[in-house]
Each structure stands twice: as structure tokens, then as C-alpha cells.
Motif scaffolding. Structure first.
Motif, PDB file in Angstrom:
ATOM      1  N   ASP A   1       0.836  -1.211   0.000  1.00 19.17           N
ATOM      2  CA  ASP A   1       0.000   0.000   0.000  1.00 19.17           C
ATOM      3  C   ASP A   1       0.870   1.261   0.000  1.00 19.17           C
ATOM      4  N   PHE A   2       2.106   1.149   0.494  1.00 20.89           N
ATOM      5  CA  PHE A   2       2.940   2.344   0.672  1.00 20.89           C
ATOM      6  C   PHE A   2       4.177   2.354  -0.208  1.00 20.89           C
ATOM      7  N   LEU A   3       4.271   1.351  -1.097  1.00 21.82           N
ATOM      8  CA  LEU A   3       5.422   1.317  -2.002  1.00 21.82           C
ATOM      9  C   LEU A   3       5.157   2.246  -3.184  1.00 21.82           C
ATOM     10  N   LEU A   4       6.109   3.114  -3.458  1.00 22.99           N
ATOM     11  CA  LEU A   4       5.939   4.089  -4.542  1.00 22.99           C
ATOM     12  C   LEU A   4       6.559   3.565  -5.832  1.00 22.99           C
ATOM     13  N   GLU A   5       7.807   3.148  -5.732  1.00 24.01           N
ATOM     14  CA  GLU A   5       8.513   2.577  -6.882  1.00 24.01           C
ATOM     15  C   GLU A   5       9.637   1.682  -6.385  1.00 24.01           C
ATOM     16  N   ALA A   6      10.258   0.987  -7.332  1.00 23.98           N
ATOM     17  CA  ALA A   6      11.302   0.047  -6.913  1.00 23.98           C
ATOM     18  C   ALA A   6      12.275  -0.203  -8.046  1.00 23.98           C
ATOM     19  N   VAL A   7      13.444  -0.708  -7.674  1.00 23.26           N
ATOM     20  CA  VAL A   7      14.410  -1.146  -8.686  1.00 23.26           C
ATOM     21  C   VAL A   7      14.477  -2.672  -8.611  1.00 23.26           C
ATOM     22  N   LEU A   8      14.321  -3.296  -9.772  1.00 23.79           N
ATOM     23  CA  LEU A   8      14.336  -4.759  -9.860  1.00 23.79           C
ATOM     24  C   LEU A   8      15.488  -5.213 -10.724  1.00 23.79           C
ATOM     25  N   LEU A   9      15.932  -6.449 -10.481  1.00 22.84           N
ATOM     26  CA  LEU A   9      16.771  -7.128 -11.461  1.00 22.84           C
ATOM     27  C   LEU A   9      15.785  -8.002 -12.213  1.00 22.84           C
ATOM     28  N   ASP A  10      15.554  -7.692 -13.488  1.00 21.25           N
ATOM     29  CA  ASP A  10      14.471  -8.404 -14.168  1.00 21.25           C
ATOM     30  C   ASP A  10      14.929  -9.769 -14.683  1.00 21.25           C
ATOM     31  N   GLU A  11      13.975 -10.477 -15.298  1.00 18.62           N
ATOM     32  CA  GLU A  11      14.261 -11.856 -15.729  1.00 18.62           C
ATOM     33  C   GLU A  11      15.376 -11.912 -16.760  1.00 18.62           C
ATOM     34  N   LYS A  12      15.585 -10.783 -17.467  1.00 17.17           N
ATOM     35  CA  LYS A  12      16.637 -10.777 -18.491  1.00 17.17           C
ATOM     36  C   LYS A  12      17.975 -10.304 -17.928  1.00 17.17           C
ATOM     37  N   GLY A  13      18.000 -10.029 -16.618  1.00 10.61           N
ATOM     38  CA  GLY A  13      19.259  -9.620 -15.990  1.00 10.61           C
ATOM     39  C   GLY A  13      19.501  -8.120 -16.035  1.00 10.61           C
ATOM     40  N   LYS A  14      18.460  -7.357 -16.451  1.00  7.74           N
ATOM     41  CA  LYS A  14      18.618  -5.890 -16.517  1.00  7.74           C
ATOM     42  C   LYS A  14      18.028  -5.254 -15.271  1.00  7.74           C
ATOM     43  N   GLN A  15      18.599  -4.123 -14.844  1.00  7.87           N
ATOM     44  CA  GLN A  15      18.009  -3.399 -13.721  1.00  7.87           C
ATOM     45  C   GLN A  15      16.953  -2.446 -14.249  1.00  7.87           C
ATOM     46  N   ALA A  16      15.763  -2.504 -13.660  1.00  8.50           N
ATOM     47  CA  ALA A  16      14.649  -1.702 -14.176  1.00  8.50           C
ATOM     48  C   ALA A  16      13.945  -1.003 -13.029  1.00  8.50           C
ATOM     49  N   LYS A  17      13.558   0.262 -13.278  1.00  9.03           N
ATOM     50  CA  LYS A  17      12.790   1.012 -12.278  1.00  9.03           C
ATOM     51  C   LYS A  17      11.316   0.790 -12.597  1.00  9.03           C
ATOM     52  N   VAL A  18      10.533   0.365 -11.614  1.00 12.03           N
ATOM     53  CA  VAL A  18       9.106   0.132 -11.867  1.00 12.03           C
ATOM     54  C   VAL A  18       8.263   0.860 -10.817  1.00 12.03           C
ATOM     55  N   LYS A  19       7.028   1.164 -11.216  1.00  9.52           N
ATOM     56  CA  LYS A  19       6.102   1.834 -10.296  1.00  9.52           C
ATOM     57  C   LYS A  19       5.292   0.775  -9.545  1.00  9.52           C
ATOM     58  N   ARG A  20       4.569   1.243  -8.556  1.00 12.30           N
ATOM     59  CA  ARG A  20       3.780   0.358  -7.690  1.00 12.30           C
ATOM     60  C   ARG A  20       2.876  -0.608  -8.480  1.00 12.30           C
ATOM     61  N   ASP A  21       2.209  -0.078  -9.540  1.00 13.11           N
ATOM     62  CA  ASP A  21       1.248  -0.883 -10.306  1.00 13.11           C
ATOM     63  C   ASP A  21       1.856  -2.177 -10.844  1.00 13.11           C
ATOM     64  N   TYR A  22       3.147  -2.118 -11.148  1.00 14.70           N
ATOM     65  CA  TYR A  22       3.828  -3.272 -11.726  1.00 14.70           C
ATOM     66  C   TYR A  22       3.681  -4.514 -10.841  1.00 14.70           C
ATOM     67  N   PHE A  23       3.613  -4.274  -9.507  1.00 11.55           N
ATOM     68  CA  PHE A  23       3.647  -5.400  -8.566  1.00 11.55           C
ATOM     69  C   PHE A  23       2.331  -6.184  -8.457  1.00 11.55           C
ATOM     70  N   GLU A  24       1.234  -5.606  -8.965  1.00  7.55           N
ATOM     71  CA  GLU A  24      -0.088  -6.263  -8.882  1.00  7.55           C
ATOM     72  C   GLU A  24      -0.335  -6.782  -7.458  1.00  7.55           C
ATOM     73  N   PHE A  25      -0.144  -5.896  -6.472  1.00  2.00           N
ATOM     74  CA  PHE A  25      -0.295  -6.311  -5.077  1.00  2.00           C
ATOM     75  C   PHE A  25      -1.714  -6.755  -4.780  1.00  2.00           C
ATOM     76  N   ASN A  26      -1.785  -7.796  -4.001  1.00  2.49           N
ATOM     77  CA  ASN A  26      -3.050  -8.324  -3.530  1.00  2.49           C
ATOM     78  C   ASN A  26      -2.779  -8.957  -2.178  1.00  2.49           C
ATOM     79  N   TYR A  27      -3.757  -9.583  -1.586  1.00  4.05           N
ATOM     80  CA  TYR A  27      -3.559 -10.203  -0.277  1.00  4.05           C
ATOM     81  C   TYR A  27      -2.433 -11.245  -0.338  1.00  4.05           C
ATOM     82  N   ARG A  28      -1.315 -10.939   0.359  1.00  5.47           N
ATOM     83  CA  ARG A  28      -0.098 -11.781   0.417  1.00  5.47           C
ATOM     84  C   ARG A  28       0.392 -12.182  -0.989  1.00  5.47           C
TER      85      ARG A  28
END
Ligand SMILES: Cc1cc2nc3c(=O)[nH]c(=O)nc-3n(C[C@H](O)[C@H](O)[C@H](O)COP(=O)(O)OP(=O)(O)OC[C@H]3O[C@@H](n4cnc5c(N)ncnc54)[C@H](O)[C@@H]3O)c2cc1C
Length: 315
Positions: free
Chosen positions: A151-178
């Protein structure tokens, strides 16, 4: 396999510049205190070490698995045939806006909460008492008292499946219960930015103490080995969420045992390692509980605790 293991160890230390540990007991890295030996184990103490260790494993198709604090995991009695990478990359700082906090993914939640009290930043008090790292918490959208970290995450940096570092916004995470997208993809969380609000230090501390006290009344004490709530609270077709513990009590789960694994007497949704339990004991007890609830209520429980089989391939 032996040669491949020796080769991988050499390649790893050449590329990462640090040695691997071999034959490490996973029970020493799990709050359940269960788990046999992993072939290899590496603790990354920076994002650079975390990223390069994952790159080497991926490049050589060597099975690997990332862990944070090991608080939501059940390791196999046979350990893990591959490399366990423990994320120990810690760090917290205020971002461009003072209410935005940038946290490295291996930071323990309790360090973050101490920082927030010190800076007088509010919103995440509900996390008080939940053990683990930021990475593990975002992965499973950890929460309590009807609030979750996502609920409080704004954005994040990920190491993606292709090995690249990517900045993503909250929506990317598709947060739901656990639930977050990290459960479905091979993305690794490197850093998260949280959006908080100013609040009085004393009030924030008092709120955290209140949450801790509430938890202490119903959860097992820290001295008891477990991995938190074993099952997710089931959601009925009507959308209503029922506490798994309520259904478990009705089927007489309290104090049920298989080998060294037992249902905690104070809360039926906690399976505890009462006496040198094996992963097999825990799984058999969980299956028994699932069966009883299915038979009586027609409800299918889903595990919140993650079992890592010894032979899983995570290339
Ligand atoms: C006593 C007790 C009480 C608990 N109470 C709660 C509670 O109230 N609410 C709640 O939600 N949970 C609770 N938990 C469960 C646990 O604390 C949380 O799930 C926590 O967020 C796990 O963090 P961890 O670092 O220990 O993750 P781990 O257990 O080490 O890992 C969990 C999963 O996250 C993945 N992961 C870890 N780091 C990363 C990363 N950087 N990128 C991608 N994936 C990653 C791992 O691969 C693994 O699949 C409790 C556990 C215990 C033992």
C-alpha cells in the motif's frame, strides 16, 4: 555432478571475487529451524554482490534461490541442490522528498522501523513485529491489521528476468492479499521506495508498541520455531475473508501433531517445530489440516509458507 559443482565454485569465485561456502545447513537460516544442507551458500552484503552472484548462476544455468531472513520458508530435509543466495544488502536513506524513503532489499524490517521512529515518519507502524527483510516482505506483500507493505510502495528497482536493472512503479507489482508479481516472475527486488507521511516520533513509537502488544497476545513467542501463519485466510466467493484459524479450530486442530511438528496451542494457524520436526512432519500435518477443512467446509486452503524442494531448478 561433482565436477560441475567444483567447476561452478571456481567460476563463481573468479567472477564474483568472493568464495562460496559449501554444505551449509539451511536450518541455520530458517526461523522454522528445519532444512538439510545446501550444496552452496553465499551471503551478498551489497547490491553489487547480489546482482553478480545471480548473473553467474543464471549465465551457467546453475540452480539458485534467493532468501532474505528465512521467516516464511520451509526448507527440505534434503537441503537444496544448488546455490542459496542470502540477501544481506542493507541500507536506508531519505530520498529527494523527505517523506520518501529508499531502502535496500536486504534491510531487516525492524531496522526500517527504527529509522522511521528516529525521523518521525508514519504509515508503516503495522509492520512492527513482522520478522524479515524488505525483499521478503514485498515478495509476499506482508502485512497485518488490514494493511500491507504494498500500500505504501511508490517505486522500486528490480533485477528483471533478463538480468537488466529496471525502475518500476507500484502498479507493476499487482499487489493483492499476500500476493505480488514477484511470486510469478523471476524478478529480484533490489531497492524499494516508500511514500510516508510526517508524524510525531512519540506517537509513531506508541503505535508500534501497541501493534507489538497485540501480536504478543496471539502469536507464538520468538523462542518458538515457526514460519508465521501457515495458511492464507481463505476468501469466499462472496469476497468475504475468513480467518483460517477459525476454521482450523472448528476441525479440532489445536495441539494436533505429526512427529515433531505441532499446531500451536495459542493460535491454530501456526505450525510450530515443537521437537526436532522434519519438513516431512510439517507437510504431513499441513495436509491433514487441509483435508479436515476441505471435508468439513468445502474450503481449499492455500499455503502462505513457501516450501523449497531440494531439487527445484531456478535457472
Ligand atoms: C513469528 C512470525 C510472525 C509472522 N507474522 C507475519 C505477519 O503478521 N504478516 C505477514 O505478512 N507475514 C508474517 N510472517 C511471515 C514473514 O515474516 C514475512 O513473510 C516476511 O516478509 C518474510 O521475509 P524474509 O526476508 O524472511 O523472507 P524469506 O522467508 O527469506 O523469503 C520469502 C520469499 O521471498 C523471496 N524473496 C526474498 N527476498 C527477495 C528479493 N529481494 N526479491 C525477490 N524475492 C525475494 C524468497 O525467494 C522467498 O520466496 C511471520 C513470520 C514469523 C516467523
Amino acid at each position: 555432478m561433482i565436477n560441475r559443482k567444483i567447476d561452478f565454485s571456481r567460476i563463481f569465485s573468479d567472477q564474483v571475487g568472493l568464495p562460496l561456502k559449501s554444505s551449509v545447513f539451511l536450518r541455520d537460516h530458517s526461523n522454522f529451524r528445519i532444512g538439510g544442507e545446501a550444496d552452496y551458500f553465499f551471503e551478498a552484503t551489497s547490491i553489487k554482490e547480489l546482482v553478480s552472484s545471480i548473473h553467474v548462476a543464471r549465465e551457467h544455468s546453475f540452480p539458485y534461490y534467493i532468501i532474505g531472513g528465512g521467516n516464511n520458508l520451509l526448507f527440505d530435509d534434503n537441503g537444496f541442490r544448488g546455490l542459496i543466495i542470502k540477501n544481506g544488502a542493507k541500507g536506508i536513506k531519505q530520498g529527494g522528498k523527505e517523506t520518501e524513503i529508499e531502502v535496500l532489499s536486504g534491510t531487516p524490517l525492524k531496522d526500517l522501523l527504527l529509522f522511521l521512529v528516529e525521523k518521525g515518519l508514519s504509515n508503516l507502524e503495522f509492520l512492527a513485529g513482522i520478522p524479515g527483510t524488505i525483499g521478503g516482505a514485498v515478495f509476499g506483500n506482508a502485512g497485518a491489521f488490514e494493511q500491507s507493505i504494498g500500500d505504501f510502495l511508490l517505486e522500486a528497482v528490480l533485477l528483471d528476468e533478463k538480468g537488466k536493472q529496471a525502475k518500476v512503479k507500484r502498479d507493476y507489482f499487482e499487489f493483492n492479499y499476500r500476493q505480488s508479481v514477484l511470486r510469478k516472475k523471476q524478478d529480484i527486488l533490489l531497492e524499494a521506495v516508500f511514500e510516508l507521511k510526517e508524524g510525531g516520533k512519540d506517537r509513531i513509537k506508541a503505535l508500534m508498541d501497541e501493534k507489538l502488544e497485540e501480536r504478543e497476545n496471539k502469536h507464538p513467542p520468538h523462542s518458538i520455531a515457526c514460519a508465521g501463519s501457515y495458511f492464507k485466510n481463505p476468501v469466499l466467493p462472496s469476497g468475504e475473508k475468513i480467518p483460517a484459524a477459525t476454521l482450523l479450530e472448528k476441525v479440532g486442530a489445536k495441539n494436533m501433531r505429526v512427529g515433531g511438528a505441532a499446531v500451536y496451542s495459542g493460535h491454530s494457524n501456526f505450525i510450530i517445530n515443537k521437537e526436532r520436526a522434519s519438513a516431512r512432519d510439517v507437510i504431513q500435518l499441513a495436509e491433514k489440516l487441509k483435508h479436515l477443512v476441505r471435508e468439513r467446509f468445502g474450503v481449499e486452503f492455500e499455503e502462505e509458507v513457501i516450501f523449497l524442494p531440494a531439487g527445484s531448478v531456478v535457472p
